[in-house]
Write a protein that holds these residues in place. Structure first.
Motif, PDB file in Angstrom:
ATOM      1  N   THR A 216      32.809 -76.141  -4.913  1.00 17.53           N
ATOM      2  CA  THR A 216      32.590 -76.783  -6.207  1.00 17.53           C
ATOM      3  C   THR A 216      32.812 -78.284  -6.114  1.00 17.53           C
TER       4      THR A 216
ATOM      5  N   THR B  30      29.869 -78.423 -17.445  1.00 19.58           N
ATOM      6  CA  THR B  30      28.454 -78.082 -17.568  1.00 19.58           C
ATOM      7  C   THR B  30      28.307 -76.889 -18.508  1.00 19.58           C
TER       8      THR B  30
ATOM      9  N   GLY C 203      22.991 -75.339 -17.582  1.00 22.61           N
ATOM     10  CA  GLY C 203      22.931 -76.656 -16.946  1.00 22.61           C
ATOM     11  C   GLY C 203      23.801 -77.649 -17.667  1.00 22.61           C
TER      12      GLY C 203
ATOM     13  N   ARG D  41      33.635 -71.944 -16.563  1.00 22.60           N
ATOM     14  CA  ARG D  41      32.193 -71.781 -16.409  1.00 22.60           C
ATOM     15  C   ARG D  41      31.639 -72.818 -15.425  1.00 22.60           C
ATOM     16  N   THR D  42      32.132 -74.042 -15.512  1.00 21.83           N
ATOM     17  CA  THR D  42      31.686 -75.092 -14.595  1.00 21.83           C
ATOM     18  C   THR D  42      32.021 -74.734 -13.156  1.00 21.83           C
TER      19      THR D  42
ATOM     20  N   SER E 141      32.369 -71.736 -11.975  1.00 23.34           N
ATOM     21  CA  SER E 141      31.468 -70.648 -11.592  1.00 23.34           C
ATOM     22  C   SER E 141      30.065 -71.164 -11.321  1.00 23.34           C
ATOM     23  N   ASN E 142      29.601 -72.142 -12.127  1.00 28.90           N
ATOM     24  CA  ASN E 142      28.269 -72.720 -11.902  1.00 28.90           C
ATOM     25  C   ASN E 142      28.172 -73.363 -10.519  1.00 28.90           C
ATOM     26  N   TRP E 143      29.200 -74.123 -10.139  1.00 27.56           N
ATOM     27  CA  TRP E 143      29.197 -74.741  -8.818  1.00 27.56           C
ATOM     28  C   TRP E 143      29.246 -73.680  -7.723  1.00 27.56           C
TER      29      TRP E 143
ATOM     30  N   TRP F  65      25.862 -72.203  -7.261  1.00 20.91           N
ATOM     31  CA  TRP F  65      24.985 -73.133  -6.532  1.00 20.91           C
ATOM     32  C   TRP F  65      25.303 -73.095  -5.046  1.00 20.91           C
TER      33      TRP F  65
END
Length: 597
Positions: free
Chosen positions: A83, A105, A109, A217-218, A220-222, A225
């Motif tokens: 992350t 984020t 997005g 959440r951010t 997890s988003n990273w 990716w």
């Protein structure tokens, strides 16, 4: 690192070392955080906006976000794995706390506003923390002010609106354009400070409970990716961190890739060489696209090439070296009356290199189109025409002098520029073979041969045993190393050139950019050092390339980031984090891995 509370102000006045910073971002802007938990760089709302928090360049009036223990502490930090979320652990005599910093984020997005969340978790004991949100004067262009609206704490700086939520322990000073205070954090306690910002639009104030959800959440988003990232070769951790650093510099609204997150961090203690790197260079974009495609990152690859082609379509004679991240971005240089990092000025926004002639940019552009097409994608009709027009343009202009890769003011016949023109025509020929370019391949092939012959005759020094910086001179230039991977030369002349560069421009595994750079007070250029590793592999010295890489990877800062230059003593110089440095690492790692196989 140990910090005395009474020394904190003095340390801020001096300016934290460049290498003491970590970077976080949300696809729109980037914040730099030093080891004390101070955010001293954050443009709002976008990466190329004037910086609302800029203590890095203006310690007294630039503005900062503070969150740190009141008493003496040591700090240890890391990115959460996979992350760009930063975790800093502060240890004091009375206890330990953990701070998690994220530019939040959304579910799909980036958020339509900037949301910077700072979560404090008590690990053991009790720690008293100072906190502050103190915007600056935007490089002398605005005067911040504070107000309370229906119980909410609001700061205004020009057209930027800032809301401060989450911590109720405050010491409001109606005369000060800031909010701040102290909090006590005990074991098992969680406190969260949130700053939200918009520009010339209404301000959304988040529900405090949603901020914690947003941090998770951010993260997890990273992680998601990073899970799509496909590289398991040597130096995998450093390659992944470099890819994450590049992701921070990708301006999501347009797909442009910034060269760095900052402006005016000096290249030398003497000052003067202070540039704004918050622009997208065609060169950097070309290298980034090759890496992104190799990693299977389809969305970023498509966004970046689409941005680049939108920017350059038109008359090939008007092809620029760099472009703004947004259509409305201006590259016109403006000097600001602020002191600069550690008093080393000037502080400048904009970049004069935008209007220079650099012939190597043609090779960068067409290599981008080739990498995209070779990956199984299809160029649109206007892009195919652009390829042909650029190739024809190169056939006409390669004999002209230019400013070279290093954006020098004197026009000369730079060797690496000629090699870049050869690279452009080779890419056009391959695109024609793929059926993705029309034109006159016979002419392109003939001119490519002429370029190679001209370089061999005019840009080689028997005395130095090397390709020179410019035709007919005995100066050296590390940028010719790029043309071992490009295929211009992987033989004895390139091998001899590498030896000459290490002898004349080397400092261990590090390389200065060109003859005279050391005398001008510059430090070794990070990307050149990685180009050395890649070139060594290309000429067959894979073991030596591996040794150089091992050393260079160990010279990143504690969270794996690089600036533009690294002095022999480990001090970072120039803008940060630097895309070209991380691209050099990625390209060298991939090149060595391929040649090992």
């Amino acid at each position: 690192m140990t910090t005395q509370p009474q020394d904190a102000a003095a340390g801020q006045a001096a300016g934290a070392a460049v290498e003491d910073h970590a970077a976080i971002g949300d696809g729109r802007t980037v914040a730099l955080i030093d080891r004390s938990g101070t955010v001293d760089w954050l443009p709002l709302p976008s990466l190329d906006s004037p910086p609302v928090f800029a203590a890095l360049l203006d310690p007294e009036r630039g503005g900062r976000l503070v969150l740190r223990p009141v008493s003496e502490f040591t700090s240890r930090r890391r990115y959460l794995p996979g992350t760009n979320v930063l975790e800093t652990t502060f240890t004091t005599a009375s206890g330990t706390v953990r701070v998690t910093d994220a530019l939040v984020t959304g579910v799909a997005g980036r958020l339509p506003w900037v949301e910077f969340a700072r979560r404090v978790d008590g690990v053991d004991g009790i720690v008293v923390m100072d906190w502050a949100v103190e915007p600056g004067t935007v490089l002398g262009g605005a005067s911040p002010w504070a107000e309370h609206i229906d119980g909410s704490r609001i700061l205004r700086v020009g057209t930027v609106n800032i809301g401060v939520t989450g911590l109720t322990d405050g010491e409001d000073d109606p005369e000060a354009p800031r909010f701040g205070g102290r909090i006590r954090v005990g074991e098992g306690t969680r406190r969260t400070l949130t700053m939200v910002a918009t520009d010339d639009e209404p301000l959304h104030l988040p529900v405090p409970g949603n901020v914690d959800i947003g941090i998770d959440r951010t993260t997890s988003n990273w992680e998601l990716w990073s899970n799509t990232f496909s590289y398991s070769g040597p130096w995998a951790d450093a390659v992944q961190r470099s890819a994450l650093a590049l992701k921070l510099l990708l301006y999501a609204p347009t797909g442009a890739i910034a060269a760095a997150a900052t402006t005016s961090l000096p290249e030398t203690p003497r000052g003067g060489k202070n540039w704004d790197y918050r622009f997208a260079w065609v060169r950097d974009t070309a290298y980034a696209l090759r890496a992104l495609e190799r990693f299977g990152l389809r969305e970023e690859t498509h966004a970046a090439i689409s941005w680049l082609l939108r920017a350059v379509k038109g008359d090939p004679a008007e092809l620029r070296v760099l472009y703004g991240l947004r259509e409305e971005s201006s590259a016109d240089p403006v000097e600001h009356d602020v002191p600069g990092w550690r008093g080393i000025g000037p502080v400048v926004t904009g970049n004069r290199a935008a209007e220079q002639l650099q012939l190597g940019v043609y090779g960068d552009l067409l290599s981008v189109a080739l990498a995209y097409a070779a990956a199984g994608n299809v160029l649109d009709v206007p892009t195919r025409r652009l390829v042909s027009d650029v190739a024809d343009r190169v056939c006409d202009v390669w004999r002209e002098p230019d400013s070279g890769m290093w954006e020098l003011t004197e026009l000369r016949h730079h060797t690496s520029s000629k090699m870049g023109c050869w690279q452009a025509l080779q890419a056009a020929l391959q695109l024609a073979e793929l059926g993705q370019a029309a034109g006159n391949p016979a002419r392109w092939r003939r001119e490519a041969d002429l370029i190679h012959e001209w370089v061999d005759e005019h840009c080689w020094s028997d005395r130095l045993g090397a390709y020179t910086m410019v035709a007919g001179e005995d100066e050296l230039d590390a940028s010719v190393l790029l043309h071992a991977p490009s295929g211009f030369d992987r033989g004895e002349r390139m091998r001899s050139t590498i030896a000459a560069l290490r002898r004349e421009l080397g400092s261990g595994p590090l390389l200065f950019r060109f003859t005279g750079a050391r005398a001008e007070g510059e430090a070794p250029f990070v990307a050149c050092s990685f180009w050395l590793a890649a070139a060594l592999a290309c000429v067959g010295d894979v073991a030596d390339a591996t040794s150089v890489m091992d050393d260079l990877v160990g010279r990143a800062n504690d969270v794996g980031l690089y600036a533009e230059m690294i002095d022999e003593d480990g001090t970072f110089w120039g803008n940060f984090p630097q895309a070209l440095s991380h691209l050099g690492l990625i390209d060298a790692a991939l090149t060595i891995a391929d040649l090992r196989r």
